[in-house]
Scaffold this motif. Sequence first.
Motif, short mmCIF file in Angstrom:
data_model
loop_
_atom_site.label_atom_id
_atom_site.label_comp_id
_atom_site.label_asym_id
_atom_site.label_seq_id
_atom_site.Cartn_x
_atom_site.Cartn_y
_atom_site.Cartn_z
N ALA A 82 0.84 -1.20 0.00
CA ALA A 82 0.00 0.00 0.00
C ALA A 82 0.87 1.25 0.00
O ALA A 82 0.60 2.21 -0.73
CB ALA A 82 -0.93 0.00 1.21
N VAL A 83 1.94 1.24 0.80
CA VAL A 83 2.80 2.42 0.86
C VAL A 83 3.54 2.61 -0.47
O VAL A 83 3.69 3.74 -0.94
CB VAL A 83 3.75 2.34 2.06
N SER A 84 3.96 1.51 -1.10
CA SER A 84 4.64 1.65 -2.39
C SER A 84 3.73 2.32 -3.42
O SER A 84 4.14 3.26 -4.11
CB SER A 84 5.07 0.29 -2.94
N ILE A 85 2.49 1.84 -3.50
CA ILE A 85 1.55 2.46 -4.45
C ILE A 85 1.35 3.93 -4.11
O ILE A 85 1.42 4.80 -4.97
CB ILE A 85 0.19 1.72 -4.41
N ALA A 86 1.15 4.20 -2.81
CA ALA A 86 0.90 5.58 -2.40
C ALA A 86 2.10 6.47 -2.71
O ALA A 86 1.94 7.61 -3.14
CB ALA A 86 0.56 5.63 -0.91
N VAL A 87 3.32 5.95 -2.50
CA VAL A 87 4.52 6.74 -2.77
C VAL A 87 4.60 7.07 -4.26
O VAL A 87 4.83 8.22 -4.64
CB VAL A 87 5.79 6.00 -2.31
N ILE A 88 4.39 6.06 -5.10
CA ILE A 88 4.50 6.29 -6.55
C ILE A 88 3.44 7.28 -7.02
O ILE A 88 3.75 8.33 -7.61
CB ILE A 88 4.38 4.95 -7.32
N VAL A 89 2.18 6.99 -6.72
CA VAL A 89 1.10 7.86 -7.18
C VAL A 89 1.23 9.25 -6.55
O VAL A 89 1.15 10.28 -7.23
CB VAL A 89 -0.28 7.24 -6.83
N VAL A 133 11.72 8.69 4.74
CA VAL A 133 11.35 8.72 6.16
C VAL A 133 9.84 8.54 6.31
O VAL A 133 9.37 7.69 7.07
CB VAL A 133 11.80 10.05 6.81
N ALA A 134 9.08 9.32 5.53
CA ALA A 134 7.62 9.24 5.64
C ALA A 134 7.13 7.85 5.26
O ALA A 134 6.20 7.32 5.87
CB ALA A 134 6.97 10.29 4.75
N ALA A 135 7.77 7.23 4.26
CA ALA A 135 7.31 5.92 3.81
C ALA A 135 7.58 4.85 4.88
O ALA A 135 6.73 3.98 5.11
CB ALA A 135 7.99 5.54 2.50
N THR A 136 8.75 4.93 5.53
CA THR A 136 9.05 3.92 6.56
C THR A 136 8.05 4.03 7.71
O THR A 136 7.50 3.02 8.17
CB THR A 136 10.48 4.11 7.09
N LEU A 137 7.81 5.27 8.17
CA LEU A 137 6.81 5.45 9.22
C LEU A 137 5.42 5.11 8.69
O LEU A 137 4.57 4.61 9.44
CB LEU A 137 6.85 6.88 9.75
N GLY A 138 5.21 5.36 7.39
CA GLY A 138 3.92 5.07 6.78
C GLY A 138 3.62 3.57 6.74
O GLY A 138 2.48 3.16 6.89
N ILE A 139 4.68 2.76 6.55
CA ILE A 139 4.48 1.30 6.55
C ILE A 139 3.99 0.87 7.94
O ILE A 139 3.07 0.05 8.06
CB ILE A 139 5.77 0.57 6.17
N ALA A 140 4.59 1.46 8.98
CA ALA A 140 4.15 1.14 10.34
C ALA A 140 2.66 1.44 10.49
O ALA A 140 1.88 0.60 10.96
CB ALA A 140 4.95 1.94 11.36
N ALA A 141 2.23 2.63 10.03
CA ALA A 141 0.82 3.01 10.15
C ALA A 141 -0.04 2.09 9.30
O ALA A 141 -1.13 1.67 9.73
CB ALA A 141 0.64 4.46 9.72
N ALA A 142 0.45 1.73 8.10
CA ALA A 142 -0.34 0.88 7.21
C ALA A 142 -0.53 -0.52 7.80
O ALA A 142 -1.58 -1.13 7.65
CB ALA A 142 0.34 0.79 5.84
N THR A 200 6.37 -5.60 14.82
CA THR A 200 6.60 -5.17 13.44
C THR A 200 6.49 -3.66 13.34
O THR A 200 7.34 -2.99 12.75
CB THR A 200 5.56 -5.80 12.49
N VAL A 201 5.41 -3.12 13.91
CA VAL A 201 5.19 -1.68 13.84
C VAL A 201 6.31 -0.94 14.56
O VAL A 201 6.84 0.06 14.06
CB VAL A 201 3.82 -1.33 14.46
#
Lengths: 305, 334
Positions: free
Chosen positions: A111-118, A224-233, A283-284
Amino acid sequence: MSTAMTSRASAASPTAQALTRPPRSLWRDAGERLLSNRLAQLGMVIVVFFIFLALFVPILFPYDARVDSDLVAQLNPPSLKHPMGTDEQGRDVLRRIAHGAQASLGVGIGAVSIAVIVGTILGLVSGYVGRSLDLGLMFGMDILLSFPGLLLAIAVVALIGPGLRNSLLAISIVSIPVYARIARATVLSLKQQEYITAAHAVGAQGGRILFRHVFPNSLSPVMVAATLGIAAAILETAALGFLGLGQQPPYPEWGAMLADSVKYLTSGAWWVLLFPGLMIMLTVLGFNLLGDGLRDALDPRLRTS
Amino acid sequence: MGHYLLKRSLTLILVLLGVSLLVFGFVRLIPGDPAVVMLGERATPENIERIRAQLGLDKPVYEQYLIFISNALRGDLGTSVLRQEPVTREIIRRFPATIELAFGAMIIATLLGIPLGILSAVKRNSWFDASSMVVALTGVSMPVFWLGLMLIFLFAVTLRWLPSGARLDANTQFQPITNSVLLDSLLQGNPALFFQGVRHLILPALALGTIPMAIIARMTRSSMLEVLNQDYVRTARAKGLHERGVILRHALRNALLPVITVVGLQVGILLSGAILTETVFSWPGIGRWLVDAIYARDYPIVQGVTLTIAIIFVVINLFVDVLYTLVDPRVRLD
């Protein structure tokens, strides 16, 4: 970019090379800072462990959730045979946890990968083109940000139907504005820089300028945002699973396993409650520690401690 | 200030219009006929016709939106499909429970988080600092529903100290005035009821408040550390002020400024978390109602609750922004 310039300058003049310190890259410096940070090390170990779990457990220990049940071993407490006990269908909790890693990490990272790209593309284009396109796109992002993240994800899943793939889609939609805003802010801060004007002057096209000259500057905040974003996701995936909107039975997912444990709270079956939640938390925590470490490493001015 | 407020309010109205469009489009985007989807097994031709008429699905889309928005502006969010109850009335009836829960969580979060952050900063690098930051880090990484279930298991099932859910004991008679148990029991002068309400509130509020508590503690600590290095703090110490005075009067006041924003930003976490916490603790607020409505495919409720939560969220965010510019004169309005 700074590497290329330093190394070229030092290669050109041996005197300069003798006078200046050896060339150092921004990323290498950051990497060294990251590796010397104890908490970030811990985060990395946890993250790598769970990624290995998600990647290799399904290959090494194939498992068919549809036929897994052992009616004589229902709700057995932890033992040598079942280190984390068994659930109400006699299924080994450890095995389901190991196989559940794929769902949580897959959705989180996917989910974070898609969000980062888009999000990055939207933000870059929006900031670069400006005018009404920027206004419209950012208005759209403001609307998405008007909902608390999980609420929007729940609403999207309610709309398109429950399931793991739909949770992935819902969570990525919810996360897009974060990356769009970061990318846009980078473009806006760089648009007037001389090297961008220079790129224009030598005839570079918009797309090339955006992705070769602007985009690399947004990499570190996005990382940075993506790594923290994976935790949230991962937390959101578990929440959707817990509400019955994510992974559907009989397939294992940590949040859904917790939802199953609710029925056995009063019968004292603590193991079906404790372990799946512990895995989510670990994990989070891993991604959070790594994200904090990355932030400190990439921008030493922001060092929190 | 007036200009700034006006500009922000106008943007807010535009955003809310967009939000209403999205929430409206929500039901229209459902694949297939929403009426059939909602009714499921009860989809007789008469029922379908009735629901289509009730939702206005028989009119052109722009007309449907105009009806939706003009009704919403007058406070009418439609009628639930299943029980035929006015959605607005039900939201008003259930919302006090959610507010009570969110307030309880926020009180726990600030009353524990701020002192924890201050002490960690003052005793920097001590075992206290290390352990409270470990607590804060695990706190932000915990799924709120898991924490809730663990609290139930420990304090309600095993130790039997506190009730495991609901707002009141099953056999308690309660005449609602505002539908807030705590407020009504005080209005009615009934301390026993008040304490029963508090006992029921403790575990859910603790579960919901832990993540904000952890975030507030971390923010207070880093903000406090920054302020403690400032010249005016050294000056205060040099004047021979008592250390407690230096920290509480000189450092804390300035350190709390960024914390205010962080506290405000927890609203989103509280509203999201309330959906899960209410589900875990059978708490009769709008979050659990939303989840039930999703299971039942009762889309007018989903629409109404989503819109309500979004409105509350953006209005509070605006309020926090404005409050911040008021308490910190260094922030320029733009």
